[in-house]
Design a protein around this motif. Structure first.
Motif, short mmCIF file in Angstrom:
data_model
loop_
_atom_site.label_atom_id
_atom_site.label_comp_id
_atom_site.label_asym_id
_atom_site.label_seq_id
_atom_site.Cartn_x
_atom_site.Cartn_y
_atom_site.Cartn_z
N THR A 1 47.56 29.68 46.47
CA THR A 1 48.53 29.01 46.29
C THR A 1 48.60 28.02 44.95
O THR A 1 49.40 28.09 44.19
N GLN A 2 47.40 27.44 44.74
CA GLN A 2 47.18 26.50 43.75
C GLN A 2 47.13 27.34 42.12
O GLN A 2 47.58 26.90 41.33
N ALA A 3 46.60 28.52 42.38
CA ALA A 3 46.26 29.29 41.12
C ALA A 3 47.65 29.73 40.78
O ALA A 3 47.85 30.34 39.71
N THR A 4 48.51 30.21 41.70
CA THR A 4 49.71 30.89 41.44
C THR A 4 51.05 30.00 41.46
O THR A 4 52.11 30.52 41.77
N ALA A 5 51.09 28.84 41.06
CA ALA A 5 51.82 27.72 41.23
C ALA A 5 53.07 28.00 40.03
O ALA A 5 53.94 27.72 40.30
N ALA A 6 52.50 28.76 39.10
CA ALA A 6 53.59 29.25 38.19
C ALA A 6 53.49 30.43 37.66
O ALA A 6 52.29 31.33 37.83
N GLY A 7 54.30 31.05 36.86
CA GLY A 7 54.40 32.43 36.43
C GLY A 7 55.01 33.46 37.51
O GLY A 7 55.24 33.06 38.59
N GLU A 8 55.13 34.63 36.78
CA GLU A 8 55.50 35.72 37.56
C GLU A 8 54.90 37.08 36.82
O GLU A 8 54.41 37.07 35.97
N GLY A 9 55.45 38.31 37.65
CA GLY A 9 54.76 39.40 37.23
C GLY A 9 53.37 39.66 36.73
O GLY A 9 52.68 39.05 37.78
N ARG A 10 53.03 40.05 35.81
CA ARG A 10 51.50 40.01 35.55
C ARG A 10 50.64 39.03 35.49
O ARG A 10 49.66 38.83 36.04
N ASP A 11 51.26 37.89 34.90
CA ASP A 11 50.39 36.48 35.05
C ASP A 11 50.32 36.04 36.53
O ASP A 11 49.16 35.53 36.76
N LEU A 12 51.41 36.22 37.15
CA LEU A 12 51.13 35.87 38.70
C LEU A 12 50.14 36.56 39.47
O LEU A 12 49.25 36.36 39.95
N LEU A 13 50.30 37.93 39.48
CA LEU A 13 49.16 39.00 39.79
C LEU A 13 47.82 38.66 39.39
O LEU A 13 47.06 38.59 40.31
N VAL A 14 47.69 38.37 37.99
CA VAL A 14 46.12 38.20 37.69
C VAL A 14 45.80 37.09 38.23
O VAL A 14 44.60 36.73 38.76
N ALA A 15 46.37 35.76 38.16
CA ALA A 15 46.01 34.52 38.93
C ALA A 15 45.62 34.90 40.48
O ALA A 15 44.80 34.16 40.71
N TYR A 16 46.83 35.37 40.97
CA TYR A 16 46.39 35.65 42.45
C TYR A 16 45.13 36.60 42.51
O TYR A 16 44.56 36.10 43.44
N ALA A 17 44.97 37.64 41.80
CA ALA A 17 43.83 38.46 42.19
C ALA A 17 42.46 37.69 41.61
O ALA A 17 41.48 37.68 42.53
N ASN A 18 42.57 36.97 40.74
CA ASN A 18 41.13 36.04 40.30
C ASN A 18 41.06 35.09 41.33
O ASN A 18 39.93 34.45 41.55
N ALA A 19 42.00 34.24 41.69
CA ALA A 19 41.83 33.42 42.89
C ALA A 19 41.07 33.95 44.08
O ALA A 19 40.01 33.44 44.61
N ILE A 20 41.46 35.13 44.53
CA ILE A 20 41.00 35.79 45.43
C ILE A 20 39.32 36.04 45.24
O ILE A 20 38.44 35.97 45.92
N ARG A 21 39.27 36.55 44.16
CA ARG A 21 37.69 37.04 43.49
C ARG A 21 36.76 35.86 43.44
O ARG A 21 35.58 35.91 43.82
N ASP A 22 37.54 34.87 42.83
CA ASP A 22 36.63 33.58 42.84
C ASP A 22 36.28 33.29 44.14
O ASP A 22 35.03 32.52 44.31
N PHE A 23 36.91 33.11 45.07
CA PHE A 23 36.80 32.45 46.36
C PHE A 23 35.72 33.53 47.04
O PHE A 23 34.75 32.76 47.77
N ALA A 24 35.76 34.76 46.79
CA ALA A 24 34.76 35.55 47.39
C ALA A 24 33.57 35.58 46.61
O ALA A 24 32.35 35.58 47.46
N ARG A 25 33.41 35.26 45.54
CA ARG A 25 32.18 35.24 44.76
C ARG A 25 31.66 33.77 45.39
O ARG A 25 30.33 33.71 45.39
N ARG A 26 32.48 32.65 45.49
CA ARG A 26 31.91 31.45 45.82
C ARG A 26 31.41 31.19 47.29
O ARG A 26 30.47 30.52 47.56
N SER A 27 32.31 31.92 47.93
CA SER A 27 31.71 32.02 49.41
C SER A 27 32.01 33.23 50.08
O SER A 27 32.99 33.57 50.84
N PRO A 28 30.93 33.93 49.95
CA PRO A 28 31.04 35.67 50.21
C PRO A 28 31.00 35.51 51.87
O PRO A 28 31.69 36.64 52.44
#
Length: 203
Positions: A70-97
């Motif tokens: 939610t924090q990562a995707t507070a703004a934007g749409e389309g590709r910007d939103l997709l990339v922010a969303y996906a990177n937030a999940i990936r960062d979470f997974a790497r930080r807390s496997p």
């Protein structure tokens, strides 16, 4: 009575930390009790079973993941939103496997006939819906038609979570190009696919 000062949230938070340290499979009542310096029966003042514990951890970390995306995707749409969303999940997974593992593997158990289910089940369902709604918001930002929304969410989730799961397992570590190169390329392909679906070209 439980240990003074120990409450259910403390127990679940400690279990989530344990998952990151030892893996989600290591989250058991006995192992957690040793970590907290109490006897196993003490924990049953806060949880009803090992299944309740693991389901509660799932609910807890699903909420954490939803907060992060939610924090990562507070703004934007389309590709910007997709990339922010996906990177937030990936960062979470790497930080807390271990936490991430809980979000992808633990299934909410059905209640047995005649038994009331623990609160953790409803908590996990609610937290799961938060994440589902976020995924749907990404897809809808592309203008994907309602008919294709479910497929689009499944496609997006499969690519993102499948890639992350394989990456965490080391599946991409011994081949070229590096995963850091192909991750944005995969998101570019996903972006183009969602864009085509929004234009009514289906799948």
């Amino acid at each position: 009575m439980g240990r003074p000062g120990l409450n259910r949230r403390d127990v679940i938070a400690a279990a989530a930390d344990l998952a990151d340290e030892l893996g989600f499979d290591a989250v058991t009542v006995s192992v957690l009790a040793r970590r907290l310096g109490v006897r196993s029966p003490t924990l049953y003042s806060h949880i009803s079973s090992g299944t309740d514990l693991r389901t509660a951890v799932t609910a807890y970390v699903l909420d954490e993941l939803a907060d992060a995306t939610t924090q990562a995707t507070a703004a934007g749409e389309g590709r910007d939103l997709l990339v922010a969303y996906a990177n937030a999940i990936r960062d979470f997974a790497r930080r807390s496997p271990g936490r991430y593992d809980a979000t992808t593997r633990q299934r909410v158990p059905p209640a047995s006939e005649g038994e009331s289910r623990p609160d953790s089940v409803d908590e996990a369902i609610t937290a799961g819906r938060r994440n589902a709604d976020l995924a749907l918001a990404v897809v809808r930002s592309y203008g994907v038609t309602e008919t294709n929304e479910t497929y689009a969410v499944r496609l997006m989730s499969s690519l993102i979570h499948g890639y992350i799961t394989l990456e965490l397992a080391g599946s991409f570590a011994h081949s070229e190009p590096p995963s850091e190169v192909t991750w944005p390329e995969a998101l570019d392909d996903l972006d183009r696919t969602l864009g085509r679906m929004a234009l009514g070209r289906g799948h």
